[in-house]
Design a protein around this motif. Structure first.
Motif, mmCIF file in Angstrom:
data_model
loop_
_atom_site.group_PDB
_atom_site.id
_atom_site.type_symbol
_atom_site.label_atom_id
_atom_site.label_comp_id
_atom_site.label_asym_id
_atom_site.label_seq_id
_atom_site.Cartn_x
_atom_site.Cartn_y
_atom_site.Cartn_z
ATOM 1 N N TYR A 1 -26.698 -50.640 33.437
ATOM 2 C CA TYR A 1 -25.747 -49.595 33.799
ATOM 3 C C TYR A 1 -25.586 -49.486 35.317
ATOM 4 N N ARG A 2 -26.699 -49.628 36.038
ATOM 5 C CA ARG A 2 -26.612 -49.566 37.499
ATOM 6 C C ARG A 2 -25.723 -50.701 38.018
ATOM 7 N N LEU A 3 -25.889 -51.906 37.473
ATOM 8 C CA LEU A 3 -25.094 -53.044 37.925
ATOM 9 C C LEU A 3 -23.624 -52.891 37.530
ATOM 10 N N SER A 4 -23.358 -52.347 36.354
ATOM 11 C CA SER A 4 -21.957 -52.161 35.940
ATOM 12 C C SER A 4 -21.257 -51.160 36.876
ATOM 13 N N LEU A 5 -21.951 -50.094 37.251
ATOM 14 C CA LEU A 5 -21.361 -49.110 38.160
ATOM 15 C C LEU A 5 -21.295 -49.644 39.589
ATOM 16 N N THR A 6 -22.268 -50.445 39.987
ATOM 17 C CA THR A 6 -22.238 -51.078 41.306
ATOM 18 C C THR A 6 -21.033 -52.012 41.402
ATOM 19 N N LEU A 7 -20.759 -52.724 40.335
ATOM 20 C CA LEU A 7 -19.600 -53.622 40.282
ATOM 21 C C LEU A 7 -18.295 -52.840 40.417
ATOM 22 N N MET A 8 -18.242 -51.654 39.803
ATOM 23 C CA MET A 8 -17.056 -50.804 39.943
ATOM 24 C C MET A 8 -16.815 -50.467 41.409
ATOM 25 N N TYR A 9 -17.896 -50.141 42.109
ATOM 26 C CA TYR A 9 -17.805 -49.755 43.513
ATOM 27 C C TYR A 9 -17.508 -50.958 44.411
ATOM 28 N N ALA A 10 -18.220 -52.056 44.212
ATOM 29 C CA ALA A 10 -18.118 -53.202 45.112
ATOM 30 C C ALA A 10 -16.856 -54.037 44.893
ATOM 31 N N ALA B 1 -15.083 -52.878 34.028
ATOM 32 C CA ALA B 1 -16.485 -53.229 34.259
ATOM 33 C C ALA B 1 -17.233 -53.347 32.934
ATOM 34 N N GLY B 2 -17.049 -52.380 32.064
ATOM 35 C CA GLY B 2 -17.773 -52.362 30.792
ATOM 36 C C GLY B 2 -17.417 -53.519 29.879
ATOM 37 N N ARG B 3 -16.167 -53.965 29.920
ATOM 38 C CA ARG B 3 -15.697 -55.020 29.024
ATOM 39 C C ARG B 3 -15.674 -56.405 29.682
ATOM 40 N N LEU B 4 -16.364 -56.547 30.800
ATOM 41 C CA LEU B 4 -16.399 -57.817 31.512
ATOM 42 C C LEU B 4 -17.045 -58.894 30.646
ATOM 43 N N THR B 5 -16.390 -60.044 30.567
ATOM 44 C CA THR B 5 -16.936 -61.161 29.789
ATOM 45 C C THR B 5 -17.499 -62.217 30.723
ATOM 46 N N VAL B 6 -18.363 -63.038 30.181
ATOM 47 C CA VAL B 6 -19.000 -64.109 30.943
ATOM 48 C C VAL B 6 -17.939 -65.053 31.515
ATOM 49 N N THR B 7 -16.888 -65.317 30.770
ATOM 50 C CA THR B 7 -15.857 -66.263 31.219
ATOM 51 C C THR B 7 -14.984 -65.707 32.349
ATOM 52 N N GLN B 8 -15.058 -64.423 32.612
ATOM 53 C CA GLN B 8 -14.272 -63.826 33.696
ATOM 54 C C GLN B 8 -14.939 -63.993 35.061
ATOM 55 N N CYS C 1 -20.833 -63.672 25.142
ATOM 56 C CA CYS C 1 -19.525 -63.109 25.498
ATOM 57 C C CYS C 1 -19.622 -62.033 26.575
ATOM 58 N N TRP C 2 -20.356 -60.968 26.284
ATOM 59 C CA TRP C 2 -20.345 -59.786 27.156
ATOM 60 C C TRP C 2 -21.378 -59.869 28.271
ATOM 61 N N VAL C 3 -20.954 -59.505 29.469
ATOM 62 C CA VAL C 3 -21.874 -59.418 30.604
ATOM 63 C C VAL C 3 -22.777 -58.198 30.424
ATOM 64 N N PHE C 4 -22.181 -57.108 29.910
ATOM 65 C CA PHE C 4 -22.913 -55.868 29.669
ATOM 66 C C PHE C 4 -22.811 -55.515 28.183
ATOM 67 N N PRO C 5 -23.609 -56.184 27.323
ATOM 68 C CA PRO C 5 -23.522 -55.892 25.886
ATOM 69 C C PRO C 5 -24.137 -54.532 25.550
ATOM 70 N N THR D 1 -23.454 -56.083 19.718
ATOM 71 C CA THR D 1 -22.289 -56.334 18.867
ATOM 72 C C THR D 1 -20.976 -56.203 19.634
ATOM 73 N N GLY D 2 -21.043 -55.729 20.859
ATOM 74 C CA GLY D 2 -19.839 -55.524 21.658
ATOM 75 C C GLY D 2 -20.223 -55.112 23.061
ATOM 76 N N PRO D 3 -19.237 -54.695 23.846
ATOM 77 C CA PRO D 3 -19.528 -54.269 25.214
ATOM 78 C C PRO D 3 -20.154 -52.877 25.243
ATOM 79 N N ILE D 4 -20.737 -52.521 26.391
ATOM 80 C CA ILE D 4 -21.291 -51.173 26.525
ATOM 81 C C ILE D 4 -20.157 -50.156 26.392
ATOM 82 N N ASN D 5 -20.516 -49.021 25.882
ATOM 83 C CA ASN D 5 -19.547 -47.963 25.637
ATOM 84 C C ASN D 5 -19.228 -47.229 26.939
ATOM 85 N N ARG D 6 -17.941 -47.073 27.233
ATOM 86 C CA ARG D 6 -17.576 -46.420 28.486
ATOM 87 C C ARG D 6 -17.949 -44.943 28.494
#
Length: 163
Positions: A30-39, A47-54, A95-99, A104-109
């Motif tokens: 969660y810290r990295l997903s929010l850091t990515l939002m900022y950076a 951020a939450g739905r980021l996939t490895v292929t992106q 698939c998901w960077v932040f499962p 089963t899917g991405p982290i819930n926003r």
């Protein structure tokens, strides 16, 4: 005659406020997903739905699929690329960077929003600070560094300069 309703701009955080906020989120995912939002100026859903292929590690770019299925390329700082690689090694989801917890899917926003809200409160930030404030802070800091408005518009994926 009706005037258009004025939209309030999100709160802009100081660098110290961002550090305090992110420092209070202890789960690395969660810290990295929010850091990515900022950076990188991402929306919470991006951020939450980021996939490895992106993630383009060679070019140091994120290919973000934004509103209206529009794609944009966003620079990815080296330090974050390393953190993303380390995080991926802990779960190796194809698939998901932040499962999510069940993988089963991405982290819930909503979960991201709740963690953000709790950390913001503990950091003593105003109630008006929301996750979108990280994106707005990113744009404001670019503007203060002299980045052209048109470039910021492209990085944020805005169709209109008024946005």
């Amino acid at each position: 005659m009706r005037f258009p309703q004025q939209k309030r701009l999100p709160e802009v955080l100081s660098p110290d406020g961002v550090r305090r906020l992110l420092g209070l989120i202890y789960n690395p995912k969660y810290r990295l997903s929010l850091t990515l939002m900022y950076a990188c100026g991402l929306r919470i859903s991006e951020a939450g739905r980021l996939t490895v292929t992106q993630i383009d590690g060679k070019k140091r770019l994120l290919r973000i699929i934004g509103k209206g299925n529009k794609e944009r390329a966003v620079p990815l700082p080296d330090a974050l690329l390393l953190q993303l690689r380390q995080l991926w090694k802990t779960h190796r989801h194809p698939c998901w960077v932040f499962p999510n917890r069940e993988k089963t899917g991405p982290i819930n926003r909503r979960v991201m929003f709740g963690l953000f809200r709790t950390a913001a409160q503990k950091a003593g930030l105003p109630r008006s600070v929301v996750p979108h404030s990280l994106r707005h802070t990113y744009a404001t800091q670019l503007l203060e560094k002299g980045v052209e408005l048109r470039v910021i518009q492209i990085l944020l994926g805005h169709a209109s300069m008024r946005s």
